[in-house]
Design a protein around this motif. Structure first.
Motif, PDB file in Angstrom:
ATOM      1  N   SER A 160       0.823  -1.206   0.000  1.00  0.00           N
ATOM      2  CA  SER A 160       0.000   0.000   0.000  1.00  0.00           C
ATOM      3  C   SER A 160       0.857   1.257   0.000  1.00  0.00           C
ATOM      4  O   SER A 160       0.391   2.330  -0.339  1.00  0.00           O
ATOM      5  CB  SER A 160      -0.934  -0.011   1.210  1.00  0.00           C
ATOM      6  N   GLU A 215      -7.546   2.750  -8.567  1.00  0.00           N
ATOM      7  CA  GLU A 215      -8.203   2.203  -7.380  1.00  0.00           C
ATOM      8  C   GLU A 215      -9.358   3.082  -6.921  1.00  0.00           C
ATOM      9  O   GLU A 215     -10.249   2.620  -6.216  1.00  0.00           O
ATOM     10  CB  GLU A 215      -7.189   2.017  -6.258  1.00  0.00           C
ATOM     11  N   PRO A 246      -0.638   6.158   6.087  1.00  0.00           N
ATOM     12  CA  PRO A 246      -1.681   5.453   6.838  1.00  0.00           C
ATOM     13  C   PRO A 246      -1.396   5.438   8.332  1.00  0.00           C
ATOM     14  O   PRO A 246      -0.243   5.415   8.763  1.00  0.00           O
ATOM     15  CB  PRO A 246      -1.641   4.038   6.277  1.00  0.00           C
ATOM     16  N   ASP A 285      -6.502   2.428  12.425  1.00  0.00           N
ATOM     17  CA  ASP A 285      -7.256   1.344  11.788  1.00  0.00           C
ATOM     18  C   ASP A 285      -7.004   1.384  10.287  1.00  0.00           C
ATOM     19  O   ASP A 285      -7.220   2.408   9.640  1.00  0.00           O
ATOM     20  CB  ASP A 285      -8.732   1.535  12.091  1.00  0.00           C
ATOM     21  N   ALA A 286      -6.542   0.272   9.721  1.00  0.00           N
ATOM     22  CA  ALA A 286      -6.197   0.231   8.291  1.00  0.00           C
ATOM     23  C   ALA A 286      -7.372   0.607   7.397  1.00  0.00           C
ATOM     24  O   ALA A 286      -7.190   1.207   6.337  1.00  0.00           O
ATOM     25  CB  ALA A 286      -5.687  -1.165   7.925  1.00  0.00           C
ATOM     26  N   ARG A 287      -8.591   0.301   7.808  1.00  0.00           N
ATOM     27  CA  ARG A 287      -9.779   0.644   7.003  1.00  0.00           C
ATOM     28  C   ARG A 287     -10.108   2.126   7.069  1.00  0.00           C
ATOM     29  O   ARG A 287     -10.740   2.650   6.161  1.00  0.00           O
ATOM     30  CB  ARG A 287     -10.984  -0.152   7.474  1.00  0.00           C
ATOM     31  N   LEU A 288      -9.694   2.781   8.135  1.00  0.00           N
ATOM     32  CA  LEU A 288     -10.076   4.172   8.348  1.00  0.00           C
ATOM     33  C   LEU A 288      -8.924   5.156   8.181  1.00  0.00           C
ATOM     34  O   LEU A 288      -9.166   6.352   8.037  1.00  0.00           O
ATOM     35  CB  LEU A 288     -10.645   4.340   9.765  1.00  0.00           C
TER      36      LEU A 288
END
Length: 109
Positions: free
Chosen positions: A3, A41, A100, A103-106
């Motif tokens: 990422s 993406e 980043p 939380d990886a999603r947020l």
């Protein structure tokens, strides 16, 4: 690919007076072609709720190479031609490196 290779782009377009709908349509026309490009993406159009003449495209590319390919591609060239004469100022493009966190999603686009 990690990422950390991703590149986020924020492109801001200010429509000339009375050209808002044409600017929006130019972006909407480009979206399907850009979505089909390798490494895309995210390519998501937004409109500033306080300044309806301001459009913001938030993009995420899998790598700098994918972004370079996009920059040389037909979809972007066609978008540039479609926007000719419709903007109050040159397109403002910011290229960002994700940092980043949490939380990886947020914590990342």
């Amino acid at each position: 690919m990690t990422s950390n290779d991703a590149v986020v782009v924020v492109a801001t377009a200010e429509a000339a007076a009375g050209q808002e709908e044409k600017v929006e349509q130019a972006f909407r026309t480009a979206i399907p072609a850009v979505h089909a490009e390798p490494g895309c993406e995210l390519y998501a159009l937004h409109r500033d709720s306080r300044s309806p003449s301001t459009f913001v495209m938030v993009e995420k590319w899998a790598s700098p190479d994918a972004l370079r390919t996009h920059a040389k591609g037909a979809a972007l060239a066609e978008l540039g031609a479609a926007l000719e004469g419709l903007l109050a100022a040159p397109l403002k493009v910011q290229t960002l490196t994700p940092l980043p966190g949490g939380d990886a999603r947020l914590g990342a686009v």
